[in-house]
Motif scaffolding. Sequence first.
Motif, PDB file in Angstrom:
ATOM      1  N   SER A  92       0.823  -1.209   0.000  1.00 54.22           N
ATOM      2  CA  SER A  92       0.000   0.000   0.000  1.00 54.22           C
ATOM      3  C   SER A  92       0.858   1.260   0.000  1.00 54.22           C
ATOM      4  O   SER A  92       0.547   2.237  -0.687  1.00 54.22           O
ATOM      5  CB  SER A  92      -0.928  -0.005   1.220  1.00 54.22           C
ATOM      6  OG  SER A  92      -1.819  -1.107   1.171  1.00 54.22           O
ATOM      7  N   VAL A  93       1.955   1.243   0.761  1.00 50.09           N
ATOM      8  CA  VAL A  93       2.859   2.399   0.789  1.00 50.09           C
ATOM      9  C   VAL A  93       3.572   2.554  -0.551  1.00 50.09           C
ATOM     10  O   VAL A  93       3.726   3.672  -1.061  1.00 50.09           O
ATOM     11  CB  VAL A  93       3.872   2.258   1.945  1.00 50.09           C
ATOM     12  CG1 VAL A  93       4.952   3.336   1.848  1.00 50.09           C
ATOM     13  CG2 VAL A  93       3.156   2.352   3.286  1.00 50.09           C
ATOM     14  N   ALA A  96       1.051   4.057  -2.978  1.00 47.96           N
ATOM     15  CA  ALA A  96       0.709   5.445  -2.668  1.00 47.96           C
ATOM     16  C   ALA A  96       1.856   6.405  -2.951  1.00 47.96           C
ATOM     17  O   ALA A  96       1.630   7.566  -3.314  1.00 47.96           O
ATOM     18  CB  ALA A  96       0.283   5.562  -1.203  1.00 47.96           C
ATOM     19  N   SER A  97       3.088   5.955  -2.786  1.00 48.76           N
ATOM     20  CA  SER A  97       4.248   6.832  -2.944  1.00 48.76           C
ATOM     21  C   SER A  97       4.931   6.668  -4.295  1.00 48.76           C
ATOM     22  O   SER A  97       5.976   7.271  -4.531  1.00 48.76           O
ATOM     23  CB  SER A  97       5.269   6.547  -1.833  1.00 48.76           C
ATOM     24  OG  SER A  97       5.735   5.199  -1.914  1.00 48.76           O
ATOM     25  N   ARG A 167      -3.527  10.180  -4.957  1.00 48.54           N
ATOM     26  CA  ARG A 167      -2.677   9.795  -3.822  1.00 48.54           C
ATOM     27  C   ARG A 167      -3.406   9.856  -2.474  1.00 48.54           C
ATOM     28  O   ARG A 167      -3.182   8.977  -1.622  1.00 48.54           O
ATOM     29  CB  ARG A 167      -1.420  10.662  -3.782  1.00 48.54           C
ATOM     30  CG  ARG A 167      -0.450  10.370  -4.915  1.00 48.54           C
ATOM     31  CD  ARG A 167       0.889  11.051  -4.679  1.00 48.54           C
ATOM     32  NE  ARG A 167       1.711  11.013  -5.882  1.00 48.54           N
ATOM     33  CZ  ARG A 167       2.515   9.996  -6.203  1.00 48.54           C
ATOM     34  NH1 ARG A 167       2.591   8.931  -5.409  1.00 48.54           N
ATOM     35  NH2 ARG A 167       3.236  10.037  -7.314  1.00 48.54           N
ATOM     36  N   PRO A 168      -4.252  10.870  -2.214  1.00 47.33           N
ATOM     37  CA  PRO A 168      -4.943  10.874  -0.918  1.00 47.33           C
ATOM     38  C   PRO A 168      -5.705   9.576  -0.658  1.00 47.33           C
ATOM     39  O   PRO A 168      -5.653   9.042   0.462  1.00 47.33           O
ATOM     40  CB  PRO A 168      -5.892  12.072  -1.029  1.00 47.33           C
ATOM     41  CG  PRO A 168      -5.193  13.004  -1.969  1.00 47.33           C
ATOM     42  CD  PRO A 168      -4.528  12.107  -2.977  1.00 47.33           C
ATOM     43  N   PHE A 170      -5.039   6.604  -1.901  1.00 49.90           N
ATOM     44  CA  PHE A 170      -4.086   5.517  -1.683  1.00 49.90           C
ATOM     45  C   PHE A 170      -3.419   5.637  -0.314  1.00 49.90           C
ATOM     46  O   PHE A 170      -3.100   4.610   0.307  1.00 49.90           O
ATOM     47  CB  PHE A 170      -3.042   5.505  -2.798  1.00 49.90           C
ATOM     48  CG  PHE A 170      -3.476   4.743  -4.020  1.00 49.90           C
ATOM     49  CD1 PHE A 170      -2.954   3.497  -4.304  1.00 49.90           C
ATOM     50  CD2 PHE A 170      -4.429   5.264  -4.879  1.00 49.90           C
ATOM     51  CE1 PHE A 170      -3.350   2.781  -5.420  1.00 49.90           C
ATOM     52  CE2 PHE A 170      -4.841   4.568  -6.002  1.00 49.90           C
ATOM     53  CZ  PHE A 170      -4.308   3.320  -6.271  1.00 49.90           C
ATOM     54  N   TRP A 171      -3.209   6.861   0.174  1.00 53.00           N
ATOM     55  CA  TRP A 171      -2.632   7.005   1.510  1.00 53.00           C
ATOM     56  C   TRP A 171      -3.641   6.621   2.596  1.00 53.00           C
ATOM     57  O   TRP A 171      -3.269   6.061   3.638  1.00 53.00           O
ATOM     58  CB  TRP A 171      -2.109   8.427   1.735  1.00 53.00           C
ATOM     59  CG  TRP A 171      -0.769   8.660   1.111  1.00 53.00           C
ATOM     60  CD1 TRP A 171      -0.458   9.529   0.113  1.00 53.00           C
ATOM     61  CD2 TRP A 171       0.455   7.989   1.440  1.00 53.00           C
ATOM     62  NE1 TRP A 171       0.877   9.448  -0.219  1.00 53.00           N
ATOM     63  CE2 TRP A 171       1.461   8.507   0.588  1.00 53.00           C
ATOM     64  CE3 TRP A 171       0.801   7.004   2.358  1.00 53.00           C
ATOM     65  CZ2 TRP A 171       2.784   8.072   0.640  1.00 53.00           C
ATOM     66  CZ3 TRP A 171       2.126   6.576   2.408  1.00 53.00           C
ATOM     67  CH2 TRP A 171       3.098   7.094   1.561  1.00 53.00           C
ATOM     68  N   ALA A 174      -3.482   3.006   2.667  1.00 55.95           N
ATOM     69  CA  ALA A 174      -2.280   2.580   3.401  1.00 55.95           C
ATOM     70  C   ALA A 174      -2.508   2.690   4.906  1.00 55.95           C
ATOM     71  O   ALA A 174      -2.081   1.816   5.678  1.00 55.95           O
ATOM     72  CB  ALA A 174      -1.083   3.436   2.974  1.00 55.95           C
ATOM     73  N   GLY A 175      -3.190   3.754   5.344  1.00 63.42           N
ATOM     74  CA  GLY A 175      -3.487   3.905   6.765  1.00 63.42           C
ATOM     75  C   GLY A 175      -4.378   2.787   7.290  1.00 63.42           C
ATOM     76  O   GLY A 175      -4.168   2.268   8.393  1.00 63.42           O
TER      77      GLY A 175
END
Length: 500
Positions: A92-93, A96-97, A167-168, A170-171, A174-175
């Motif tokens: 996930s990170v 997202a990144s 990205r928001p 996907f972050w 990730a959270g």
Amino acid sequence: MKWHGPLAGHYPAVATMVVAALIPYLVLSAALQPLLGIIGDQLQMSTEEINLAQGLANAGYALGTVLSVQLAQHLPQRRLLVIYGVLLVVGSVLAASATGAVTFMAGHVLQGLCTSLLLIAAVPPLVTGFPPSKLRYTAVVLNLCIFGAVALGPLIGGIQADANGWRPLFWVIAGISVLALVLILATYRDVPAADPTSTRSPLAVALAATGCIAAFYGASQLLTHRDLNAATLAPLTAGVLVIVVLLVNQYVSRRPLLIVRPLTSTLPVSGIVAAMSAAAASVSAITLAGLILTERYSPLKLGLIFLPEFGGAVLTTILFAILFTTKGLHYFALTGLICLSAGIALIAGVLPPSTILALLGTGLIGVGVGASVAPALFIAGFSLRNAALQRVFAIVELLRAVAAFMIAPILVYIATTVMSNTVDGVRTALWICLGLSAAGALTGIALYWAARVKPPSPSMADWFGGGTAWHSPPLLARFRHNARTPDQPEGPAEFEISQQ
């Protein structure tokens, strides 16, 4: 002394862990469509690379169902769950990144793979590891988690696309993955391997990997190649054939990894057919509806058009909890397929559909898929001992994933390429979806009739006591003499299979 987490055995915490583990990829699988162009532009990915990332992630999800069962037989299961959780966070990170195609693809594929690893490792213990009184709550969790997350995907993707970003989302995903890992650790308890004496099955895993990767790669190529050629058809056809070989191999194997033979009596076959039909028809219908409505609505408004699908999933979750341990479970699955067919027919009847028709159609599709797939899964699971639930989930999820994620690209290809215009193409593809859902309902009715089955109520006491929840007659028992169910042992070989 074996270490246990502070929330080990705490049902709400374990159920929340399952939800957090499954939601990330399931939401993304339905939310990505309006974001693909934005992701492609920002990461300089071609349309072919974006489709390949989706296809390989879906392949990872299908493969993980088989791999998770194999690993659970020989390695401590809760330690595996920790590893899967860590890998989900990493994937996930990475996604997202990501600043390029390779990193994004690696992260998204890890998300798909780890979600099914977690599904097979975490869901069966949630069902069988707590008292029968918790079973209704588990039914609610599974239905809302799996189908509610997918149903909310288009709206979530539309909100993010309307903000011209990705990205928001996907972050946030990730959270949620980090939360899942924290809960895995908090609810940790040492659980031994399922069956260290069982035969290792590298051939089954290899066949699953080869078949899933080839089939989903070929299906993803259909979305970017208008002309059918060997480069597209060869991997798609070969992948499907390899998956068939996997099923045949596991059916004839003396000590199989996937318990195919015990699932070949009337009730499990009916359940698996219903789950595959509903998954293929619903995912394809929503994709096709989005294809025809994209030109009329912004991503946000299109997401709102699909919102009744989530309402349908919530409604069916409530009904599922009520009917879960009654004979109504069988009728509920049939009603779901009928509602699914009605929803597809509404959308296909007038293209492009009006806003009202689209809202009604997506609502019925939500009711249909929520009322058919999960009940069908348990119709199969209750036909075997609860000790086999992990393997039942694995085979059903493998087939459901193949049906849902591979047929949709094929129908999109038909809609956009085969016919002279998109409207006629989408209409033709939607009628195929309608045929799939109707065929699932009619096949189930025919199988019950051919085996003289009167829908039984499951016996939870017997199932939790190590037996089956009901007796499943052999296929076509009406026309056979001295018929015997596949899991009733005749000799040593079949006894070994039945014990698995």
